[in-house]
Write a protein that holds these residues in place. Sequence first.
Motif, PDB file in Angstrom:
ATOM      1  N   ARG A   4       0.788  -1.315   0.102  1.00  0.00           N
ATOM      2  CA  ARG A   4      -0.016  -0.216   0.095  1.00  0.00           C
ATOM      3  C   ARG A   4       0.825   1.373  -0.038  1.00  0.00           C
ATOM      4  O   ARG A   4       0.697   2.198   0.895  1.00  0.00           O
ATOM      5  CB  ARG A   4      -0.980   0.077   1.063  1.00  0.00           C
ATOM      6  CG  ARG A   4      -1.806  -1.021   1.239  1.00  0.00           C
ATOM      7  CD  ARG A   4      -2.940  -0.810   0.139  1.00  0.00           C
ATOM      8  NE  ARG A   4      -4.245  -1.972   0.020  1.00  0.00           N
ATOM      9  CZ  ARG A   4      -3.929  -3.274  -0.298  1.00  0.00           C
ATOM     10  NH1 ARG A   4      -3.067  -3.556  -0.910  1.00  0.00           N
ATOM     11  NH2 ARG A   4      -4.892  -4.177   0.124  1.00  0.00           N
ATOM     12  N   PRO A   5       1.818   1.221  -1.039  1.00  0.00           N
ATOM     13  CA  PRO A   5       2.902   2.448  -0.918  1.00  0.00           C
ATOM     14  C   PRO A   5       2.027   3.917  -1.091  1.00  0.00           C
ATOM     15  O   PRO A   5       2.509   4.781  -0.380  1.00  0.00           O
ATOM     16  CB  PRO A   5       3.785   2.394  -1.972  1.00  0.00           C
ATOM     17  CG  PRO A   5       2.995   1.303  -2.988  1.00  0.00           C
ATOM     18  CD  PRO A   5       2.245   0.441  -2.293  1.00  0.00           C
ATOM     19  N   GLU A   6       0.985   3.904  -1.902  1.00  0.00           N
ATOM     20  CA  GLU A   6       0.455   5.365  -2.231  1.00  0.00           C
ATOM     21  C   GLU A   6      -0.362   5.921  -0.807  1.00  0.00           C
ATOM     22  O   GLU A   6       0.093   6.882  -0.429  1.00  0.00           O
ATOM     23  CB  GLU A   6      -0.629   4.971  -3.253  1.00  0.00           C
ATOM     24  CG  GLU A   6      -0.204   4.552  -4.654  1.00  0.00           C
ATOM     25  CD  GLU A   6      -0.122   3.387  -4.761  1.00  0.00           C
ATOM     26  OE1 GLU A   6      -0.301   2.625  -3.805  1.00  0.00           O
ATOM     27  OE2 GLU A   6       0.586   3.113  -5.913  1.00  0.00           O
ATOM     28  N   ILE A   7      -0.899   5.004  -0.167  1.00  0.00           N
ATOM     29  CA  ILE A   7      -1.673   5.641   1.210  1.00  0.00           C
ATOM     30  C   ILE A   7      -0.610   5.878   2.253  1.00  0.00           C
ATOM     31  O   ILE A   7      -0.562   6.780   3.082  1.00  0.00           O
ATOM     32  CB  ILE A   7      -2.432   4.613   1.577  1.00  0.00           C
ATOM     33  CG1 ILE A   7      -3.378   5.373   2.849  1.00  0.00           C
ATOM     34  CG2 ILE A   7      -2.196   3.168   2.206  1.00  0.00           C
ATOM     35  CD1 ILE A   7      -4.181   6.799   2.454  1.00  0.00           C
ATOM     36  N   VAL A   8       0.548   4.866   2.312  1.00  0.00           N
ATOM     37  CA  VAL A   8       1.592   5.019   3.285  1.00  0.00           C
ATOM     38  C   VAL A   8       2.333   6.188   3.208  1.00  0.00           C
ATOM     39  O   VAL A   8       2.596   7.166   3.915  1.00  0.00           O
ATOM     40  CB  VAL A   8       2.493   3.845   3.201  1.00  0.00           C
ATOM     41  CG1 VAL A   8       3.758   4.029   4.089  1.00  0.00           C
ATOM     42  CG2 VAL A   8       1.533   2.635   3.867  1.00  0.00           C
ATOM     43  N   ALA A   9       2.870   6.311   1.867  1.00  0.00           N
ATOM     44  CA  ALA A   9       3.570   7.722   1.428  1.00  0.00           C
ATOM     45  C   ALA A   9       2.783   8.878   1.552  1.00  0.00           C
ATOM     46  O   ALA A   9       3.188  10.078   2.294  1.00  0.00           O
ATOM     47  CB  ALA A   9       4.092   7.672  -0.147  1.00  0.00           C
ATOM     48  N   ALA A  10       1.516   9.014   1.347  1.00  0.00           N
ATOM     49  CA  ALA A  10       0.672  10.182   1.595  1.00  0.00           C
ATOM     50  C   ALA A  10       0.696  10.515   3.166  1.00  0.00           C
ATOM     51  O   ALA A  10       0.548  11.696   3.383  1.00  0.00           O
ATOM     52  CB  ALA A  10      -0.792  10.022   0.840  1.00  0.00           C
TER      53      ALA A  10
END
Length: 243
Positions: free
Chosen positions: A202-208
């Motif tokens: 889940r890189p997108e939500i973690v990075a956000a």
Amino acid sequence: MHVHGFGISGSYLEPTAALLAYRYPTYVPDLPGMGRSTSPERPLDLPALARALIAYCDEVGVQRATFVGNSLGCPLIIEVASTFPDRIERAVLVSPAGGPNNQPIGRALKQMVLDGPREEVSMLPIAARDYLRFGVLRSWALFRAMIAYPTLERLPDLVMPTLVIGGDRDPLVDFNRVGVFAGLSGVDVVKVQGAHALNYSRPEIVAALIEAHIEGRPLVAPAGSRSTVEHIVVPSQPGAGHA
């Protein structure tokens, strides 16, 4: 500064790291004996691994950083906060593991077996390669070091802004234990969709969320995202949650 988990390399952290690298200098080291790093002469305990992490920071010229850990990387960040408080700007603990909820070893192994089918299939070759290289003897030594580390006693050293991210399908994380953070100011806990290796799956939500944490913005899913972010209330007084 991204800090990987038990016996594995930092490779699985790279999807999240890549999304942050366009704005922030970003580093994904392999700790001694894991991944592509050289093996020490003897197994290292968690304080020694934290010292190695700070030595890496010195080598690459990073004096102060936001540390982003996954799994066993989280107690390593707690050790950095305890021993090298001047080196850590903020902490991000993703899928924290290594504390009493993952002990004894039989319980931890069962949790890991449950987690396996919930992870992305493409994570399997990364984990298999790294765990085989790390080996059984070093795994046992690191697990013994992990259970010897006083994680709960060191939590009060998290005096910097701290974000805790957990997955709703992660068998290694128990949100009922959020009370361990009671009384700590500046700690936010959120639940997102996913299992244990959120930095990979889940890189997108973690990075956000990391970016919002750094910039002091609300911890919410980006516009247009199908991800959900649930805020978990941290009790204001110690003893209000499970230890």
